[in-house]
Write an enzyme that holds these catalytic residues in place. Structure first.
Site, mmCIF file in Angstrom:
data_model
loop_
_atom_site.group_PDB
_atom_site.id
_atom_site.type_symbol
_atom_site.label_atom_id
_atom_site.label_comp_id
_atom_site.label_asym_id
_atom_site.label_seq_id
_atom_site.Cartn_x
_atom_site.Cartn_y
_atom_site.Cartn_z
ATOM 1 N N LYS A 181 9.889 23.148 -25.242
ATOM 2 C CA LYS A 181 10.312 21.775 -25.031
ATOM 3 C C LYS A 181 11.607 21.732 -24.657
ATOM 4 O O LYS A 181 12.291 20.662 -24.238
ATOM 5 C CB LYS A 181 10.136 20.962 -26.157
ATOM 6 C CG LYS A 181 8.452 20.894 -26.448
ATOM 7 C CD LYS A 181 8.080 19.944 -27.448
ATOM 8 C CE LYS A 181 6.328 19.597 -27.321
ATOM 9 N NZ LYS A 181 5.758 20.885 -27.734
HETATM 10 C C1 LIG Z 1 4.459 21.487 -27.197
HETATM 11 C C2 LIG Z 1 3.770 22.515 -27.476
HETATM 12 C C3 LIG Z 1 2.761 23.033 -26.675
HETATM 13 C C4 LIG Z 1 1.797 21.891 -25.971
HETATM 14 O O1 LIG Z 1 2.562 21.772 -24.819
HETATM 15 P P1 LIG Z 1 1.905 20.604 -24.011
HETATM 16 O O2 LIG Z 1 2.867 20.211 -22.895
HETATM 17 O O3 LIG Z 1 1.884 19.410 -25.189
HETATM 18 O O4 LIG Z 1 0.555 20.700 -23.536
HETATM 19 C C5 LIG Z 1 2.241 24.451 -26.802
HETATM 20 N N1 LIG Z 1 3.094 25.243 -27.389
HETATM 21 C C6 LIG Z 1 4.269 24.906 -28.414
HETATM 22 C C7 LIG Z 1 5.026 26.014 -29.125
HETATM 23 C C8 LIG Z 1 4.793 23.653 -28.000
HETATM 24 O O5 LIG Z 1 5.930 23.348 -28.655
#
Ligand SMILES: *Cc1c(COP(=O)(O)O)cnc(C)c1O
Length: 497
Positions: free
Chosen positions: A113
């Site tokens: 993120k």
């Molecule tokens: C948020 C997240 C995901 C999922 O990603 P999306 O964009 O919501 O599909 C997968 N792995 C981790 C470690 C995350 O923080």
């Protein structure tokens, strides 16, 4: 370029408006009216650049009301050495067997993120200047863990912005909680909420449309905004690393310019993989987008049957950031699959709200099949893959990435497709040290930092600085609120200097 809403195609707004407001007033998501197209020469040019310049080149196609100076400065500030632990924000590891791992977790919070949330604040400030007359912005975030910390890091110290984060008191991992309650910065506030994630999320959504709160904040020159994953400003930075990974494959002569590549994505809210879909539609040579789910397999079933059915058990798994039954960003894909028919999307979303279920007609299913493949892997298999990957090739992965490894194995076994594959790695294994140690068959200490140290000693992998520093960090935020106390706290926070 103009943006419209998935539920109202008559709307036409700038990218600044879409980013500053986050979500369209009638509940739809902002989408570009046309997807920009690239050609071979454009891609060739991208290959010769560093990561921040690649980001600028991609962003400039979508964010046309931003100046090139704004985009260049934003990308340079977000993807520098001091922010990301590597000198390259999104490095690619070659596993030497046709698989490549795109490591998206070298940022300040050790999860993918950061790739979007390090850039978004810079975009938000420029967008607010244009779309909100430069008013003070107050960002509200309800989080189940990773988003809250990444947003806090991104917006910490940003001029003209305050951020308040709400997390469920008993719903986040010890490491995630520690990351949030020790957050530095004067423009940040963090609250635990009595209740679960849904309670926090529901109250935040209520506040966004509470006329009383909005009017009182407006008197102080403050406007509310959101940093969650439906904001277009979080999606567009994610498109960049699909192009960058492709450029790196060309650079290492692992592929020739124009060759197809598959991408495998551990998926929850469908934001990450959707960025890959946009990259493909722009003209990046992508074969299949492989959507990897954990035991919460609503998306994998949708990919197979064309029926989205959230009437099922919710499981708490060892890949918690993918524990989700309603994937918000799927709405943007539906919009493209049905030929931008806003009424059809609105009807499906209404059905989802009423019955927690909808299905797509055969034409849409055929378009879905052309680009996507879905699979699911449970915790048991996930643990086995973490161990096998370390034992056999000496590469340490976290549980979310392991789900993607497992689903890619299924894909290859079922299709025999030999196209080179990039697996997106979304978190550092040290963020989930306890579960990873367990998967490796080692003793799992009760203390999270003991687990982190044991994992490093057992595998030789270095502990990310940001996680090591937490052990001595001071706890700053201890308030626990009932959901109904949130509006008053928000107004109080907004009124502080
Ligand atoms: C948020 C997240 C995901 C999922 O990603 P999306 O964009 O919501 O599909 C997968 N792995 C981790 C470690 C995350 O923080």
């Amino acid at each position: 370029m103009q943006y419209t809403s998935t539920r109202d195609s008559s709307l036409s707004v700038s990218s600044s408006f879409a980013i500053a407001h986050g979500i369209s007033a009638e509940g739809g998501l902002f989408v570009p009216k046309e997807i920009p197209q690239i050609d071979r020469a454009w891609l060739k040019e991208l290959c010769d650049k560093e990561y921040p310049a690649r980001a600028e080149q991609v962003l400039s196609l979508f964010l046309t009301d931003f100046t090139s100076g704004e985009l260049a400065e934003a990308a340079a500030a977000a993807y520098t050495d001091g922010v990301f632990e590597e000198d390259w924000a999104a490095p690619l590891s070659d596993l030497s067997d046709g698989r490549f791992v795109l490591e998206l977790w070298h940022g300040p919070t050790c999860a993918f993120k950061d790739m979007a949330l390090q850039l978004l604040p810079h975009l938000m400030v420029s967008a607010a200047r244009r779309a909100l007359d430069g008013k003070q912005i107050l960002i509200l975030v309800a989080t189940s863990g990773d988003t809250g910390k990444a947003a806090l890091e991104g917006f910490c110290g940003v001029e003209g912005v305050k951020i308040a984060v709400f997390y469920p008191n008993d719903g986040v991992s010890p490491m995630q909680q520690l990351q949030m309650v020790t957050q530095r910065g004067e423009n940040v506030a963090v609250y635990a909420i009595e209740g679960n994630f849904d309670n926090a999320q529901t109250e935040v959504k209520k506040i966004f449309t509470d006329p009383g709160v909005i009017a009182r904040l407006a008197e102080r020159g403050t406007v509310l905004s959101s940093a969650n994953s439906i904001n277009w400003g979080r999606l567009v930075p994610q498109i960049v690393y699909y192009f960058s990974a492709y450029a790196d494959l060309v650079g290492c002569e692992c592929i020739k310019l124009g060759d197809p590549v598959n991408f495998v994505v551990p998926t929850g809210n469908f934001g990450n993989i959707l960025a890959g879909y946009y990259a493909k539609r722009m003209g990046l040579p992508v074969g299949k987008l492989i959507c990897a789910s954990n035991q919460n397999d609503v998306l994998a079933d949708f990919m197979k049957s064309g029926v989205y059915d959230a009437n099922r058990n919710f499981y708490t798994t060892m890949s918690p950031s993918m524990d989700i039954l309603i994937s918000s960003n799927l709405e943007r894909l539906l919009y493209e699959l049905c030929g931008k028919d806003d009424r059809q999307v609105a009807a499906m979303m209404e059905e989802l709200k009423e019955n927690r279920r909808y299905s797509i007609p055969p034409e849409m299913k055929a378009r879905l099949d052309a680009d996507f493949w879905g699979g699911t892997v449970g915790d048991e298999v996930c643990r086995g893959i973490i161990k096998k990957t370390l034992d056999e090739i000496g590469y340490l992965i976290d549980p979310h990435t392991s789900v993607a490894f497992g689903v890619y194995d299924q894909y290859k076994a079922e299709t025999g497709d030999q196209t080179p594959a990039v697996i997106l790695s979304t978190a550092s294994p040290f963020k989930f040290a306890g579960s990873v140690l367990g998967a490796l068959g080692a003793e799992r200490p009760a203390d999270e930092f003991a687990a982190v140290k044991a994992l490093s000693q057992g595998t030789g992998a270095p502990i990310p600085e940001n996680i090591a520093a937490l052990e001595k960090a001071k706890i700053r935020f201890t308030k626990v609120l009932l959901p109904e106390e949130m509006p008053r706290e928000i107004e109080l926070f907004a009124s502080q200097k």
